[in-house]
Design a protein around this motif. Structure first.
Motif, PDB file in Angstrom:
ATOM      1  N   ILE A   1      46.676  39.959  92.597  1.00  0.00           N
ATOM      2  CA  ILE A   1      45.217  39.920  92.545  1.00  0.00           C
ATOM      3  C   ILE A   1      44.633  40.589  93.787  1.00  0.00           C
ATOM      4  N   MET A   2      45.173  40.263  94.947  1.00  0.00           N
ATOM      5  CA  MET A   2      44.649  40.848  96.180  1.00  0.00           C
ATOM      6  C   MET A   2      44.893  42.350  96.228  1.00  0.00           C
TER       7      MET A   2
ATOM      8  N   PHE B   1      32.464  40.686  94.034  1.00  0.00           N
ATOM      9  CA  PHE B   1      32.287  39.485  93.224  1.00  0.00           C
ATOM     10  C   PHE B   1      33.625  38.871  92.802  1.00  0.00           C
ATOM     11  N   LEU B   2      34.659  39.129  93.597  1.00  0.00           N
ATOM     12  CA  LEU B   2      35.991  38.626  93.259  1.00  0.00           C
ATOM     13  C   LEU B   2      36.012  37.109  93.140  1.00  0.00           C
ATOM     14  N   LYS B   3      35.447  36.428  94.109  1.00  0.00           N
ATOM     15  CA  LYS B   3      35.455  34.961  94.080  1.00  0.00           C
ATOM     16  C   LYS B   3      34.769  34.446  92.820  1.00  0.00           C
ATOM     17  N   GLU B   4      33.623  34.995  92.496  1.00  0.00           N
ATOM     18  CA  GLU B   4      32.897  34.568  91.316  1.00  0.00           C
ATOM     19  C   GLU B   4      33.694  34.865  90.040  1.00  0.00           C
ATOM     20  N   ALA B   5      34.346  36.017  90.012  1.00  0.00           N
ATOM     21  CA  ALA B   5      35.161  36.384  88.851  1.00  0.00           C
ATOM     22  C   ALA B   5      36.324  35.413  88.682  1.00  0.00           C
TER      23      ALA B   5
END
Length: 96
Positions: free
Chosen positions: A73-74, A82-86
């Motif tokens: 993922i990283m 918006f990675l956290k939100e995704a």
């Protein structure tokens, strides 16, 4: 482009446990040159290999899969605003 550091992590564990590449490669049904490239980050490791890697290296499958997925993922999405939100949205669809 070199892939994530997951391969170097596996190489370190393999060398630390003094397990020859040929034994790990045999467990994965690949040749040693392919395993070498995976350890160097020159070839992708796939999720389907994680169980065999855990078995060959005497590692906990759950922990190794978590490490692999997290690093994947990283590698693929680091820097996305918006990675956290995704990820939070994705968690809604994951059933335990």
């Amino acid at each position: 482009m070199k892939s994530m550091s997951f391969g170097s992590y596996l190489k370190h564990i393999r060398q630390q446990k003094k397990i020859p590449q040929r034994k790990v490669a045999h467990r994965l049904d690949i040749d040693t040159s392919t395993l070498s490239k995976m350890e160097l980050g020159e070839r992708q490791i796939t999720i389907s290999m994680i169980e065999g890697l855990a078995d060959a290296l005497g590692l906990d499958y759950r922990e190794l899969q978590i490490k692999f997925v997290s690093e994947k993922i990283m590698q693929d999405f680091k820097g996305q605003p918006f990675l956290k939100e995704a990820l939070l949205e994705t968690m809604k669809f994951i059933k335990e």
